[in-house]
Write a protein that holds these residues in place. Structure first.
Motif, PDB file in Angstrom:
ATOM      1  N   TYR A 138       0.835  -1.200   0.000  1.00  0.00           N
ATOM      2  CA  TYR A 138       0.000   0.000   0.000  1.00  0.00           C
ATOM      3  C   TYR A 138       0.870   1.251   0.000  1.00  0.00           C
ATOM      4  CZ  TYR A 138      -3.939  -3.022   0.977  1.00  0.00           C
ATOM      5  OH  TYR A 138      -4.899  -3.997   0.885  1.00  0.00           O
ATOM      6  N   GLY A 139       0.631   2.121  -0.984  1.00  0.00           N
ATOM      7  CA  GLY A 139       1.388   3.358  -1.098  1.00  0.00           C
ATOM      8  C   GLY A 139       2.712   3.210  -1.827  1.00  0.00           C
ATOM      9  N   MET A 140       3.078   1.995  -2.223  1.00  0.00           N
ATOM     10  CA  MET A 140       4.339   1.777  -2.917  1.00  0.00           C
ATOM     11  C   MET A 140       4.232   2.291  -4.352  1.00  0.00           C
ATOM     12  SD  MET A 140       6.460  -1.760  -3.543  1.00  0.00           S
ATOM     13  CE  MET A 140       6.847  -1.958  -1.819  1.00  0.00           C
ATOM     14  N   GLY A 141       5.306   2.827  -4.846  1.00  0.00           N
ATOM     15  CA  GLY A 141       5.333   3.328  -6.211  1.00  0.00           C
ATOM     16  C   GLY A 141       5.732   2.252  -7.195  1.00  0.00           C
ATOM     17  N   THR A 199      -0.075  -7.746 -12.039  1.00  0.00           N
ATOM     18  CA  THR A 199      -1.207  -7.397 -12.883  1.00  0.00           C
ATOM     19  C   THR A 199      -1.912  -6.248 -12.191  1.00  0.00           C
ATOM     20  OG1 THR A 199      -1.437  -9.695 -13.550  1.00  0.00           O
ATOM     21  CG2 THR A 199      -3.325  -8.253 -13.945  1.00  0.00           C
ATOM     22  N   ALA A 200      -2.310  -5.238 -12.976  1.00  0.00           N
ATOM     23  CA  ALA A 200      -2.868  -4.053 -12.347  1.00  0.00           C
ATOM     24  C   ALA A 200      -4.091  -3.562 -13.090  1.00  0.00           C
ATOM     25  CB  ALA A 200      -1.810  -2.947 -12.302  1.00  0.00           C
ATOM     26  N   ARG A 201      -4.873  -2.764 -12.381  1.00  0.00           N
ATOM     27  CA  ARG A 201      -5.967  -2.039 -13.008  1.00  0.00           C
ATOM     28  C   ARG A 201      -5.970  -0.643 -12.417  1.00  0.00           C
ATOM     29  NH1 ARG A 201     -11.458  -4.603 -10.440  1.00  0.00           N
ATOM     30  NH2 ARG A 201     -11.601  -3.131  -8.719  1.00  0.00           N
ATOM     31  N   LEU A 202      -6.517   0.288 -13.185  1.00  0.00           N
ATOM     32  CA  LEU A 202      -6.541   1.677 -12.737  1.00  0.00           C
ATOM     33  C   LEU A 202      -7.662   1.890 -11.733  1.00  0.00           C
ATOM     34  CD1 LEU A 202      -5.876   3.623 -16.041  1.00  0.00           C
ATOM     35  CD2 LEU A 202      -4.395   3.480 -14.055  1.00  0.00           C
ATOM     36  N   ALA A 203      -7.419   2.777 -10.788  1.00  0.00           N
ATOM     37  CA  ALA A 203      -8.439   3.135  -9.816  1.00  0.00           C
ATOM     38  C   ALA A 203      -9.561   3.884 -10.518  1.00  0.00           C
ATOM     39  CB  ALA A 203      -7.829   4.006  -8.720  1.00  0.00           C
ATOM     40  N   ARG A 227       4.700   6.770 -13.775  1.00  0.00           N
ATOM     41  CA  ARG A 227       4.789   6.401 -12.361  1.00  0.00           C
ATOM     42  C   ARG A 227       3.386   6.255 -11.787  1.00  0.00           C
ATOM     43  NH1 ARG A 227       8.708   4.383  -9.709  1.00  0.00           N
ATOM     44  NH2 ARG A 227       8.085   5.400  -7.801  1.00  0.00           N
ATOM     45  N   VAL A 228       3.180   5.208 -10.999  1.00  0.00           N
ATOM     46  CA  VAL A 228       1.897   4.957 -10.361  1.00  0.00           C
ATOM     47  C   VAL A 228       2.133   4.642  -8.889  1.00  0.00           C
ATOM     48  CG1 VAL A 228       0.704   4.160 -12.436  1.00  0.00           C
ATOM     49  CG2 VAL A 228       1.968   2.527 -11.040  1.00  0.00           C
ATOM     50  N   THR A 229       1.047   4.699  -8.129  1.00  0.00           N
ATOM     51  CA  THR A 229       1.079   4.372  -6.698  1.00  0.00           C
ATOM     52  C   THR A 229       0.001   3.336  -6.421  1.00  0.00           C
ATOM     53  OG1 THR A 229       1.751   6.630  -6.210  1.00  0.00           O
ATOM     54  CG2 THR A 229       0.931   5.331  -4.384  1.00  0.00           C
ATOM     55  N   VAL A 230       0.328   2.342  -5.612  1.00  0.00           N
ATOM     56  CA  VAL A 230      -0.626   1.282  -5.272  1.00  0.00           C
ATOM     57  C   VAL A 230      -1.649   1.821  -4.286  1.00  0.00           C
ATOM     58  CG1 VAL A 230      -0.904  -0.997  -4.235  1.00  0.00           C
ATOM     59  CG2 VAL A 230       1.077  -0.530  -5.678  1.00  0.00           C
ATOM     60  N   ASP A 231      -2.934   1.701  -4.639  1.00  0.00           N
ATOM     61  CA  ASP A 231      -4.020   2.125  -3.760  1.00  0.00           C
ATOM     62  C   ASP A 231      -4.604   0.957  -2.977  1.00  0.00           C
ATOM     63  OD1 ASP A 231      -3.763   4.714  -4.690  1.00  0.00           O
ATOM     64  OD2 ASP A 231      -5.290   4.459  -6.242  1.00  0.00           O
ATOM     65  N   ARG A 232      -4.811  -0.165  -3.663  1.00  0.00           N
ATOM     66  CA  ARG A 232      -5.414  -1.352  -3.035  1.00  0.00           C
ATOM     67  C   ARG A 232      -4.797  -2.595  -3.629  1.00  0.00           C
ATOM     68  NH1 ARG A 232     -11.838  -1.249  -3.063  1.00  0.00           N
ATOM     69  NH2 ARG A 232     -11.416  -1.815  -5.198  1.00  0.00           N
ATOM     70  N   VAL A 233      -4.919  -3.693  -2.887  1.00  0.00           N
ATOM     71  CA  VAL A 233      -4.511  -5.005  -3.381  1.00  0.00           C
ATOM     72  C   VAL A 233      -5.767  -5.851  -3.434  1.00  0.00           C
ATOM     73  CG1 VAL A 233      -3.073  -7.028  -2.999  1.00  0.00           C
ATOM     74  CG2 VAL A 233      -2.219  -4.764  -2.372  1.00  0.00           C
ATOM     75  N   LEU A 234      -6.073  -6.366  -4.621  1.00  0.00           N
ATOM     76  CA  LEU A 234      -7.273  -7.169  -4.834  1.00  0.00           C
ATOM     77  C   LEU A 234      -6.838  -8.551  -5.303  1.00  0.00           C
ATOM     78  CD1 LEU A 234      -9.106  -4.385  -6.832  1.00  0.00           C
ATOM     79  CD2 LEU A 234      -9.470  -4.952  -4.433  1.00  0.00           C
ATOM     80  N   ALA A 293      -4.566 -11.076  -6.612  1.00  0.00           N
ATOM     81  CA  ALA A 293      -3.290 -11.028  -7.326  1.00  0.00           C
ATOM     82  C   ALA A 293      -3.200  -9.804  -8.225  1.00  0.00           C
ATOM     83  CB  ALA A 293      -3.118 -12.302  -8.150  1.00  0.00           C
ATOM     84  N   THR A 294      -4.074  -8.842  -8.017  1.00  0.00           N
ATOM     85  CA  THR A 294      -4.100  -7.620  -8.820  1.00  0.00           C
ATOM     86  C   THR A 294      -3.978  -6.421  -7.898  1.00  0.00           C
ATOM     87  OG1 THR A 294      -5.553  -8.699 -10.409  1.00  0.00           O
ATOM     88  CG2 THR A 294      -5.461  -6.307 -10.496  1.00  0.00           C
ATOM     89  N   VAL A 295      -3.212  -5.430  -8.348  1.00  0.00           N
ATOM     90  CA  VAL A 295      -3.129  -4.190  -7.581  1.00  0.00           C
ATOM     91  C   VAL A 295      -3.913  -3.113  -8.309  1.00  0.00           C
ATOM     92  CG1 VAL A 295      -0.938  -4.647  -6.420  1.00  0.00           C
ATOM     93  CG2 VAL A 295      -0.922  -3.578  -8.659  1.00  0.00           C
ATOM     94  N   GLU A 296      -4.573  -2.281  -7.538  1.00  0.00           N
ATOM     95  CA  GLU A 296      -5.280  -1.137  -8.104  1.00  0.00           C
ATOM     96  C   GLU A 296      -4.373   0.067  -7.920  1.00  0.00           C
ATOM     97  OE1 GLU A 296      -8.962   1.073  -6.454  1.00  0.00           O
ATOM     98  OE2 GLU A 296      -9.699  -0.584  -7.706  1.00  0.00           O
TER      99      GLU A 296
END
Length: 164
Positions: free
Chosen positions: A93-96, A120-124, A135-142, A144-147
């Motif tokens: 959480y909060g990692m770039g 694997t990621a998806r946009l908030a 550059r992105v920042t992790v908001d949530r972990v769902l 095996a996917t990060v938002e």
């Protein structure tokens, strides 16, 4: 004629101190360390000064109790100070990170986080579509996917009012 076994009490104190220190290595709570130090300082110390066995036991008990109630709380406070380190998913959480595979309609992208892992990621929701290298920042972990959401751009330091 039996030998006087009290002349070998110094060995008993050394063995007891060793056993207490080994137990301390397994528990890591400073309790047995204080008892072991009391055995060495009180029991062995009085033994080497020629005190009787009952005085050795009393000194070991008194010094152990003194150490348990004075030094141990200070050591525990030093050991547990500060915020515990976040690990596993909580550390994300909060990692770039940087986008390594473009998002298609906000879904199905891929990011490489600052710790070196690729997720694997998806946009908030409401986030602007981020291209590769952004550059992105992790908001949530769902699972095996990060938002993620695009990171705020770094603002250059203001130079107004400064002298050259």
């Amino acid at each position: 004629m039996l030998p006087d076994l009290t002349q070998y009490l110094w060995i008993v104190w050394l063995v007891l101190a060793g056993v207490f220190i080994i137990i301390e290595l397994l528990t890591l709570e400073f309790t047995f360390l204080m008892i072991g130090a009391g055995s060495l300082i009180g029991g062995l110390g009085v033994n080497l000064l020629g005190g009787p066995w009952w005085l050795q036991i009393a000194a070991a008990a008194a010094i152990s109790a003194l150490l348990l109630f004075t030094i141990r709380p200070l050591l525990l406070k030093l050991l547990h100070r500060g915020e515990p380190a976040r690990t596993n998913v909580d550390a994300l959480y909060g990692m770039g990170g940087r986008v390594v595979a473009a998002f298609v309609d906000g879904e199905g992208g891929s990011v490489r986080l600052d710790n070196g892992e690729t997720w694997t990621a998806r946009l908030a929701a409401g986030a602007v579509n981020a291209g590769v290298g952004v550059r992105v920042t992790v908001d949530r972990v769902l699972g095996a996917t990060v938002e993620v959401s695009p990171a705020a751009p770094a603002t250059p330091a203001s130079t107004e009012g400064s002298t050259p």
